[in-house]
Design a protein around this motif. Structure first.
Motif, mmCIF file in Angstrom:
data_model
loop_
_atom_site.group_PDB
_atom_site.id
_atom_site.type_symbol
_atom_site.label_atom_id
_atom_site.label_comp_id
_atom_site.label_asym_id
_atom_site.label_seq_id
_atom_site.Cartn_x
_atom_site.Cartn_y
_atom_site.Cartn_z
ATOM 1 N N ARG A 44 0.829 -1.217 0.000
ATOM 2 C CA ARG A 44 0.000 0.000 0.000
ATOM 3 C C ARG A 44 0.857 1.257 0.000
ATOM 4 N N ALA A 45 1.965 1.237 0.736
ATOM 5 C CA ALA A 45 2.842 2.409 0.804
ATOM 6 C C ALA A 45 3.461 2.708 -0.559
ATOM 7 N N ALA A 46 3.906 1.683 -1.265
ATOM 8 C CA ALA A 46 4.496 1.891 -2.590
ATOM 9 C C ALA A 46 3.459 2.501 -3.533
ATOM 10 N N ARG A 47 2.254 1.950 -3.512
ATOM 11 C CA ARG A 47 1.173 2.475 -4.359
ATOM 12 C C ARG A 47 0.888 3.938 -3.994
ATOM 13 N N ARG A 48 0.817 4.232 -2.713
ATOM 14 C CA ARG A 48 0.495 5.580 -2.248
ATOM 15 C C ARG A 48 1.569 6.593 -2.669
ATOM 16 N N ILE A 49 2.823 6.215 -2.598
ATOM 17 C CA ILE A 49 3.906 7.116 -2.998
ATOM 18 C C ILE A 49 3.793 7.478 -4.469
ATOM 19 N N VAL A 50 3.490 6.491 -5.310
ATOM 20 C CA VAL A 50 3.301 6.758 -6.744
ATOM 21 C C VAL A 50 2.114 7.693 -6.953
ATOM 22 N N GLU A 51 1.017 7.436 -6.242
ATOM 23 C CA GLU A 51 -0.182 8.265 -6.388
ATOM 24 C C GLU A 51 0.049 9.697 -5.900
ATOM 25 N N LEU A 52 0.782 9.858 -4.804
ATOM 26 C CA LEU A 52 1.047 11.203 -4.280
ATOM 27 C C LEU A 52 1.974 12.018 -5.187
ATOM 28 N N ALA A 53 2.787 11.336 -5.964
ATOM 29 C CA ALA A 53 3.721 12.028 -6.859
ATOM 30 C C ALA A 53 3.030 12.562 -8.117
ATOM 31 N N ALA A 54 1.826 12.081 -8.392
ATOM 32 C CA ALA A 54 1.080 12.524 -9.573
ATOM 33 C C ALA A 54 0.519 13.925 -9.327
ATOM 34 N N PRO A 55 0.314 14.713 -10.359
ATOM 35 C CA PRO A 55 0.556 14.376 -11.756
ATOM 36 C C PRO A 55 2.046 14.467 -12.098
ATOM 37 N N TYR A 56 2.402 13.729 -13.112
ATOM 38 C CA TYR A 56 3.776 13.718 -13.618
ATOM 39 C C TYR A 56 3.892 14.719 -14.763
ATOM 40 N N PRO A 57 5.097 15.054 -15.157
ATOM 41 C CA PRO A 57 5.231 15.999 -16.285
ATOM 42 C C PRO A 57 4.599 15.429 -17.553
ATOM 43 N N PRO A 58 3.957 16.264 -18.344
ATOM 44 C CA PRO A 58 3.413 15.799 -19.622
ATOM 45 C C PRO A 58 4.528 15.268 -20.513
ATOM 46 N N PHE A 59 4.180 14.354 -21.401
ATOM 47 C CA PHE A 59 5.163 13.795 -22.318
ATOM 48 C C PHE A 59 5.670 14.891 -23.260
ATOM 49 N N PRO A 60 6.925 14.827 -23.642
ATOM 50 C CA PRO A 60 7.422 15.735 -24.685
ATOM 51 C C PRO A 60 6.632 15.507 -25.984
ATOM 52 N N ALA A 61 6.572 16.513 -26.818
ATOM 53 C CA ALA A 61 5.782 16.449 -28.051
ATOM 54 C C ALA A 61 6.123 15.229 -28.906
#
Length: 87
Positions: A44-61
């Motif tokens: 659960r902690a690993a999942r939560r860390i990923v979720e808290l880091a969102a949103p991520y930078p948009p993809f380059p063009a």
């Protein structure tokens, strides 16, 4: 700050294997646990860390022209000393 207390108490040789799906705009679509660490609190902690880091930078063009969803599969490990390793 989001490091799980269980990781400090336990000395596990393995962590969860996560699949993270990120949309082209940087929003998080999904986090799946492909392989459990064997400890629900760490999973659960690993999942939560990923979720808290969102949103991520948009993809380059250039990447956006090729894909609209990026899936990343990565093993995680919580070191008792307070470090997280994801590859």
């Amino acid at each position: 700050m989001n490091f799980p207390d269980a990781a400090r108490r336990l000395n596990l040789s393995t962590g969860p294997l996560l699949e993270v799906s990120i949309r082209a705009d940087g929003s998080l679509r999904e986090v799946r646990i492909l392989r459990s660490s064997g400890n629900a609190e760490l999973d659960r902690a690993a999942r939560r860390i990923v979720e808290l880091a969102a949103p991520y930078p948009p993809f380059p063009a250039e990447l956006r022209r090729q894909v609209d969803l990026l899936r990343i599969e990565s093993p995680w490990r919580f070191d008792p000393g307070g470090r997280i390793r994801a590859r």
